[in-house]
Write an enzyme that holds these catalytic residues in place. Structure first.
Site, mmCIF file in Angstrom:
data_model
loop_
_atom_site.group_PDB
_atom_site.id
_atom_site.type_symbol
_atom_site.label_atom_id
_atom_site.label_comp_id
_atom_site.label_asym_id
_atom_site.label_seq_id
_atom_site.Cartn_x
_atom_site.Cartn_y
_atom_site.Cartn_z
ATOM 1 N N ARG A 67 0.864 -1.194 0.000
ATOM 2 C CA ARG A 67 0.000 0.000 0.000
ATOM 3 C C ARG A 67 0.899 1.242 0.000
ATOM 4 N NH1 ARG A 67 -0.894 4.867 2.414
ATOM 5 N NH2 ARG A 67 -0.701 3.988 4.505
ATOM 6 N N ASP A 148 -8.863 -0.223 6.726
ATOM 7 C CA ASP A 148 -8.244 0.940 7.360
ATOM 8 C C ASP A 148 -8.803 2.206 6.717
ATOM 9 O OD1 ASP A 148 -6.722 -0.658 8.976
ATOM 10 O OD2 ASP A 148 -4.898 -0.520 7.761
ATOM 11 N N ARG A 188 -10.365 0.159 11.298
ATOM 12 C CA ARG A 188 -9.519 1.179 11.922
ATOM 13 C C ARG A 188 -9.916 2.534 11.380
ATOM 14 N NH1 ARG A 188 -4.173 3.105 9.224
ATOM 15 N NH2 ARG A 188 -5.832 4.074 8.015
ATOM 16 N N HIS A 251 6.358 8.753 8.767
ATOM 17 C CA HIS A 251 7.226 9.058 7.619
ATOM 18 C C HIS A 251 8.599 9.477 8.120
ATOM 19 C CE1 HIS A 251 4.910 8.595 3.890
ATOM 20 N NE2 HIS A 251 3.918 8.526 4.756
ATOM 21 N N HIS A 346 38.432 -1.446 17.771
ATOM 22 C CA HIS A 346 37.179 -2.192 17.676
ATOM 23 C C HIS A 346 37.457 -3.659 17.357
ATOM 24 C CE1 HIS A 346 34.052 1.202 16.959
ATOM 25 N NE2 HIS A 346 35.077 1.673 17.614
#
Lengths: 456, 456
Positions: A67, A148, A188, A251, A346
């Site tokens: 979607r 939704d 929803r 987003h 490291h």
């Protein structure tokens, strides 16, 4: 880790930041009064929000590649690709797969029906539609498990997009929600651009739809503007108004999508929207892989039991190929450098114990750790480990000497692993020859046959 | 936006989340009692942390592409490239440029000297070294403006990396800090893996080095484990112990680097570490571009005045080329879809007012907006706008009809913008021909010469 105890950590409840030195003493004292489990690991990485609202270890993923992801500039999914992606998402174990509205086009309706008819093992199907009776009718007919609904609620959207007022939105929502509920589908209701919506309007809308017994309300940071503390406040406020589940859609325009999703879960959100590689409008939303990395770092066992993590790379490759993009070099978990360790300091620690610089175990994701030593920042511990892998026996002093040579070469130009291996082999043979002549000299002086294979 | 007023927004100070419906009324009431400026825009995107500790509009960037970035697997910077990158970073306007330790290799020392000797307009140079007298001596001799000292403080690092205890760390730090301060250089002392360090140990160390008048202390999420609220608590606690500046260094393994940097600034941190494209160990640290996007979304004018934002793309291209990676498709600001709008409903609103779905203005970054209409999610408003750009006159009904055709084609296969333009042109000429014959028919029936160019 004892999560329950950690969650009670009083440090989390500190209320006011003070620049005055007097607060030092009390902070230290508080820490020293912690229960013994905490006292042994009083580090901040164990602190999360209060247990009674946190869903950090009790969440569901709404996977929206089919979607939101279809709104990505490059995306064009054929029916077959949609079925392939949905099947793999189900194998991975996401709780929901969200699909483009059947009202978008004839093919979208057809695809929705096809995916909804798949014999999925775990994932439920959803479609995401405008809050209108026409769209809802199509959605119900498509055979998905849930619907939704979305309505733009921010003043800027109401002015420049649909122009509707709050009373109209609530009226419309009531009609459509009742209609969907009568069909027996999950429903929803989400606002759009929630963080730029008037909070009074939002609370009116959410409490209205909550009374209609929607399954979930949705909070959406449609433009990627929200910060973690704004998410915390928004979720806490809405959690106080509704008793249904809450979904969060973030987003990533300003880089906070994953962090905001996490904070949302800490304060009562139950469902998180993701897409594979984060594809969506503009630069996209919360990426599935990055979100999983975050949740795994908090409760490894919960996430490992819930999802088939080794399928992540396959899912990402499938979608990247489909929408003609490369998996970003710095992608979470599967990016080709995600488990590469370079700096000498490291590399040394990683060789002693990977936990020093890794909170994700590569093997859980079907990935491998790589200690990179062909560069000027390399250290002798890492070089020693490589020599051992090549079965080249060298003393520590010899390893330090060959490390100096590698650094010199790497200062001049970029070195490959093959280059370094060649240096190691040639150095080893040089050292061995020297030792041989040394041994031969001693042996001959003593009247013995030399043992060329003795350890140096 | 009136920031001062927004910062006082009482919603931010809401203390307890309650699931009881009774809290609704009080939340609404609180909002309704807000001052008038807030009352007009009571949205959550205006809420930030309290003014007296927040440095959201008063921060400095320590750009570490030439240090942390050199620890990226692919990185090999020649002297010339280092000089080119440093010069461009100075043009961009970062406050500090951090360089690899001169102790790493002979070339690293040479490069440090060269960059430190550049006639930079704004940026100060730093080098990042282990907390030893030998490294400090080299660093001072290299001519940089300041020295960043680091010591691993977490129990896991102390056990598996250097094996030193806290008293030893403080002793060593005291010696080296005094030595650097005597040279007149700026000095920072940072812990490593701060979020897995014992908080009591950390507070001991920070308060000790604060007494030595270091310029900054550093907090480092070396493994990318911290969540936003852990950062908030850590920063508040340390802000209570030291009166010097505080630097924050965030790895991005679990996707929180930008959000955590932001939360750190909200609670008293003053300096943020970044690198171009986020390059660094594993999948890297806070990316310069993404961090700038976040800060710009909070105070556009402050960020625009401080940095030359149009150079961001050039910086990213330079570094991407140098380390042989592609700029990720979903990169902040400069990713090729960052300003692309696709869904019909988005495109319509964007055409009315870009603010509806954009919190970043592309032109401020030398980028362009793109409304994508060649797909099945397209809407007639976007198609109408394209027809107008092509100077094809169509009525709304005609635009709706051609939009249906575009959606049909896009349902079958991916369409390019050229494909859509061809459909629009052919549809327009079809319509025009029909109108012409219609006009001709009417005109001839009325005995007139037809006007082929009349508006339909």
């Amino acid at each position: 880790m004892n999560r329950t105890t950690a969650l009670r950590n009083p440090i989390f409840n500190t209320c006011s930041a003070s620049r005055r030195a007097t607060s030092v003493a009390s902070s230290v004292a508080t820490s020293q009064q912690l229960p013994s489990v905490i006292a042994t690991r009083r580090d901040f990485s164990k602190i999360t929000a209060k247990k009674h609202v946190s869903n950090v270890t009790n969440f569901k993923i709404i996977e929206s590649t089919l979607r939101e992801g279809e709104q990505f500039a490059n995306a064009f999914f054929t029916t077959d690709k949609k079925l392939e992606i949905a099947t793999l998402l189900d194998d991975f174990g996401v709780e929901y797969i969200e699909l483009t509205s059947p009202a978008a086009s004839a093919q979208s309706l057809h695809d929705c029906q096809k995916v909804a008819a798949l014999p999925l093992k775990k994932s439920k199907t959803l479609t995401h539609i405008r809050c209108t009776m026409e769209d809802a009718k199509l959605a119900i007919e498509s055979g998905v498990d849930g619907i939704d609904l979305v309505f733009g609620t921010s003043s800027v959207l109401r002015e420049f997009s649909h122009g509707k007022d709050i009373e109209y939105i609530i009226d419309q929502a009531t009609k459509v929600i009742n209609y969907v509920k009568d069909s027996g589908k999950e429903v929803r209701f989400s606002s759009e651009d929630s963080f730029r919506s008037d909070i009074v309007d939002l609370l009116k809308i959410y409490s209205s739809v909550n009374k209609l017994k929607v399954d979930r309300v949705g909070i959406a940071d449609t433009v990627g503007v929200a910060s973690p503390l704004q998410v915390m406040e928004m979720v806490k406020t809405i959690r106080g108004v509704v008793d249904c589940d809450i979904e969060f859609h973030a987003h990533n325009d300003t880089g906070c999508a994953i962090a905001n999703s996490f904070v949302a879960l800490e304060h009562g959100v139950t469902h998180i929207d993701t897409s594979i590689l984060g594809i969506g409008e503009r630069n996209g939303i919360t990426p599935l892989g990055g979100f999983v990395a975050r949740m795994y770092s908090v409760d490894r066992e919960y996430v490992k039991n819930k999802y088939n993590l080794k399928l992540l790379r396959e899912l990402e490759n499938l979608v990247a190929d489909c929408v003609s993009v490369q998996v970003p070099f710095n992608n979470y978990i599967t990016g080709y450098t995600a488990f590469t360790h370079k700096a000498g300091i490291h590399a040394k620690a990683i060789l002693n114990n990977p936990e020093t610089y890794e909170i994700l175990s590569p093997e859980d994701f079907g990935m491998q750790r790589y200690v990179h030593i062909a560069h000027r920042l390399t250290g002798w511990n890492a070089v020693k480990s490589r020599a051992q892998q090549l079965n080249l026996e060298l003393t520590d002093d010899e390893v330090k000497e060959v490390t100096r040579r590698i650094k010199q070469l790497a200062d001049v130009k970029n070195q490959s692993m093959e280059d370094v291996d060649a240096v190691l082999r040639s150095f080893h043979s040089e050292v061995t020859k020297n030792e041989m002549s040394h041994h031969v000299g001693i042996a001959l002086a003593n009247g013995h046959t030399p043992n060329f294979f003795a350890n140096p």
